[in-house]
Structure formats: C-alpha cells, structure tokens
Design a protein around this motif. Sequence first.
Motif, short mmCIF file in Angstrom:
data_model
loop_
_atom_site.label_atom_id
_atom_site.label_comp_id
_atom_site.label_asym_id
_atom_site.label_seq_id
_atom_site.Cartn_x
_atom_site.Cartn_y
_atom_site.Cartn_z
N GLY A 1 0.79 -1.22 0.00
CA GLY A 1 0.00 0.00 0.00
C GLY A 1 0.82 1.28 0.00
O GLY A 1 0.29 2.37 0.23
N LYS A 2 2.10 1.17 -0.32
CA LYS A 2 2.99 2.34 -0.26
C LYS A 2 2.61 3.37 -1.32
O LYS A 2 2.49 4.57 -1.04
N THR A 3 2.40 2.90 -2.56
CA THR A 3 2.01 3.82 -3.62
C THR A 3 0.62 4.38 -3.34
O THR A 3 0.35 5.57 -3.58
N THR A 4 -0.26 3.54 -2.82
CA THR A 4 -1.59 4.03 -2.45
C THR A 4 -1.48 5.14 -1.42
O THR A 4 -2.20 6.15 -1.50
N ALA A 5 -0.57 5.00 -0.47
CA ALA A 5 -0.39 6.05 0.54
C ALA A 5 0.00 7.36 -0.13
O ALA A 5 -0.57 8.42 0.19
N PHE A 6 0.93 7.31 -1.10
CA PHE A 6 1.29 8.53 -1.84
C PHE A 6 0.08 9.08 -2.59
O PHE A 6 -0.15 10.29 -2.61
N ASN A 7 -0.69 8.19 -3.22
CA ASN A 7 -1.87 8.64 -3.97
C ASN A 7 -2.87 9.35 -3.05
O ASN A 7 -3.49 10.34 -3.44
N LEU A 8 -3.02 8.84 -1.84
CA LEU A 8 -3.97 9.44 -0.89
C LEU A 8 -3.45 10.79 -0.39
O LEU A 8 -4.22 11.74 -0.22
N LEU A 9 -2.16 10.88 -0.16
CA LEU A 9 -1.60 12.13 0.37
C LEU A 9 -1.69 13.25 -0.66
O LEU A 9 -1.85 14.42 -0.30
N THR A 10 -1.58 12.91 -1.95
CA THR A 10 -1.48 13.95 -2.99
C THR A 10 -2.79 14.18 -3.74
O THR A 10 -2.80 14.95 -4.70
N GLY A 11 -3.85 13.52 -3.34
CA GLY A 11 -5.14 13.77 -3.97
C GLY A 11 -5.37 13.01 -5.26
O GLY A 11 -6.39 13.21 -5.92
N THR A 12 -4.43 12.14 -5.65
CA THR A 12 -4.63 11.31 -6.84
C THR A 12 -5.76 10.32 -6.58
O THR A 12 -6.50 9.96 -7.50
N VAL A 13 -5.86 9.87 -5.34
CA VAL A 13 -6.95 9.00 -4.91
C VAL A 13 -7.57 9.66 -3.67
O VAL A 13 -6.84 10.13 -2.80
N VAL A 14 -8.90 9.73 -3.63
CA VAL A 14 -9.56 10.37 -2.49
C VAL A 14 -9.81 9.30 -1.43
O VAL A 14 -10.37 8.25 -1.71
N VAL B 1 -0.11 20.49 -5.25
CA VAL B 1 1.26 20.90 -5.58
C VAL B 1 1.45 22.37 -5.22
O VAL B 1 2.45 22.75 -4.60
N ARG B 2 0.49 23.18 -5.58
CA ARG B 2 0.63 24.61 -5.29
C ARG B 2 0.67 24.87 -3.78
O ARG B 2 1.34 25.79 -3.32
N ALA B 3 -0.03 24.00 -3.04
CA ALA B 3 -0.01 24.15 -1.57
C ALA B 3 1.34 23.74 -0.99
O ALA B 3 1.66 24.08 0.15
N GLY B 4 2.14 22.98 -1.80
CA GLY B 4 3.49 22.70 -1.33
C GLY B 4 3.84 21.23 -1.17
O GLY B 4 4.82 20.89 -0.53
N LEU B 5 3.02 20.34 -1.77
CA LEU B 5 3.29 18.90 -1.68
C LEU B 5 3.36 18.33 -3.10
O LEU B 5 2.39 18.42 -3.85
N VAL B 6 4.48 17.76 -3.47
CA VAL B 6 4.65 17.23 -4.83
C VAL B 6 5.16 15.80 -4.75
O VAL B 6 5.82 15.43 -3.78
N VAL C 1 7.46 19.84 0.42
CA VAL C 1 7.41 18.43 0.79
C VAL C 1 7.41 17.59 -0.49
O VAL C 1 6.58 17.81 -1.38
N LEU C 2 8.35 16.66 -0.58
CA LEU C 2 8.48 15.81 -1.77
C LEU C 2 8.24 14.35 -1.40
O LEU C 2 8.85 13.84 -0.45
N LEU C 3 7.37 13.70 -2.17
CA LEU C 3 7.15 12.27 -2.02
C LEU C 3 7.80 11.60 -3.23
O LEU C 3 7.39 11.85 -4.37
N LEU C 4 8.82 10.79 -3.00
CA LEU C 4 9.59 10.20 -4.10
C LEU C 4 9.32 8.71 -4.15
O LEU C 4 9.62 7.98 -3.20
N ASP C 5 8.73 8.26 -5.27
CA ASP C 5 8.37 6.84 -5.39
C ASP C 5 9.52 6.08 -6.04
O ASP C 5 9.73 6.17 -7.25
N GLU C 6 10.27 5.37 -5.23
CA GLU C 6 11.41 4.55 -5.65
C GLU C 6 12.41 5.33 -6.51
O GLU C 6 12.67 4.97 -7.66
N PRO C 7 12.97 6.40 -5.94
CA PRO C 7 13.87 7.25 -6.73
C PRO C 7 15.09 6.53 -7.29
O PRO C 7 15.60 6.92 -8.35
N ALA C 8 15.56 5.48 -6.61
CA ALA C 8 16.80 4.84 -7.07
C ALA C 8 16.57 3.53 -7.80
O ALA C 8 17.50 3.00 -8.42
#
Length: 253
Positions: free
Chosen positions: A44-57, A79-84, A173-180
Amino acid sequence: EDAEVVLRARGLSKRFGGITAARNIDLELRRGTITALVGPNGAGKTTAFNLLTGTVVPDTGSVLLNGVELVGTRPDLVVRAGLVRTFQDVRLLGRLTCLENVMLAVPDQDGERIGRLLRPGVARADREVAARALEWLDFVGLADRAETPADALSYGQSKLVSLARALATRADVLLLDEPASGVDAAWVDTMLQMVAAVRAEGRTICLVEHNLDVVRELADHACFMELGEITASGTVAELTGSARLADAYFGAQ
Ligand code: ATP
C-alpha cells in the motif's frame, strides 16, 4: 529537539472493492528529514502517496500540510499548496525536451502552470521560466541534456529529470516513489546525493524504497507497511534491527 511536523496524516483509509489498500494510516513528516516507507509489494505504499497527494480520495482520514487540510483538494492545487510527488514509472512527456518538461513545473508569479501546457510554443518564449528550469536541470547534473527529448534519456537520467521537475515546483514536501530503483549503477550515487542535498536545503522528503542500503544511507525515520497498514515505525536502525521485521521482510533481502 524534534523538528516541526510539516505534514500530518491521520486515519487515512481506502478500499478498492474487497481490497483494503490503506487502513488507518497515520504519518508525520518533520521538516528537513527523510522518512522511508518500506514493506513488501502490494503493502500500500504507492496508495499512501496517492492518498496524500489527492490522486486517490480517501474513504476516511485527514492530511494536514502546515495545518491546511488537503483531502478533497485537486492534485494540481496540492502541488501549489506545497506537496509534490514523483511516480515510480517516471511519467515525463517524451516528445518534449528535458528543459520543457521541467519548465512545465516552474510556477509563474501567480503560481499558474497549466496555461503553458495548453499553448504549445509559449514555453520556449518564456525566458525567465526557462532559466529557472535550467538551474534545476543543472542541480541534477543534466544541464547538458536540456535540448534532448525526454524519451531519448536513459531510465536513470529520466528519473533525475523527474526529480528536477518536482524540485522546480518549489514544493516544500516531496514524495519520491522509488527514486533509485532501476537507475543505472552510474547514476545511483548521483541520485542519493541529490536527495540528501534537497534535505539539506530544509525540504521534507518521504520516499518509497525497496533497496535497504538506500534506506539506511538516506532515511532518518522509516515506516513499515504490510497489508495497507503501518505496523511499525521508528528510526531506520530500530526498524532494521527488529527481529520480527527481520523475519517478515528484512531477512528476505
Ligand atoms: P509495490 O511495492 O509493488 O509498488 P505498494 O506497496 O505500492 O506495492 P500499492 O500499489 O499501493 O502497493 O497496492 C496496494 C493494494 O491495493 C494492492 O493489493 C493493489 O492491487 C491495490 N490497489 C491499488 N490501487 C488500486 C486501484 N486503483 N484499484 C484496485 N486495487 C488497487
């Protein structure tokens, strides 16, 4: 003393049909720190990012960014509020150049970005935006690729451009999905140095990462997810030292 909490999620839950992809997730990100989300595939890691950023409600729960509620906010306004966030599968616009990809993220004075997407050709005319985009490409070491179409890059280079694009938004605030992950060996160290440099600027980072060497090297805190829940959190040393987690996950590495 602990740094100030910049992002505070409480009780985030999301069901897809019979699957509970997120269950009662609580997460606090402190300014200038790196938090890693770890856990097995499908946890559920990607889902957590989706929920934090509004991609999924979310079905339930709250996401406060500097005290402002984000749940129900459109992803572009998040994003404009400061979370990408970045995406595991990168998602650059392949026929645009690297510079144009980053320019799309540079905010105008009034924070507007979308207009440039809708008016082809305008992007090139906007010198100030181009100059700022070039600075971010330079930051990730790819200024010499500014005019290269994104789809001509290696996977590692395209991940660096997607990081430059995220940085260009100026979001705190940056959420990075598997950057490496999947990054060519020659670029992994560059990527890790970039992420650490972003923390050093005082920005706040949460990353999903399967490579535990990367987690040990970069992260200040870690949260362990399984079956949609955060079942353990603490310092990276505490998590990787836990006998139960060693059995459940870390031992298998
Ligand atoms: P990985 O490490 O493989 O990326 P993950 O920890 O990011 O995994 P998620 O992708 O968040 O896990 O998936 C969590 C669960 O939710 C999985 O069972 C997945 O199939 C399910 N899921 C996620 N998004 C959706 C969706 N849009 N519709 C239906 N099920 C979904």
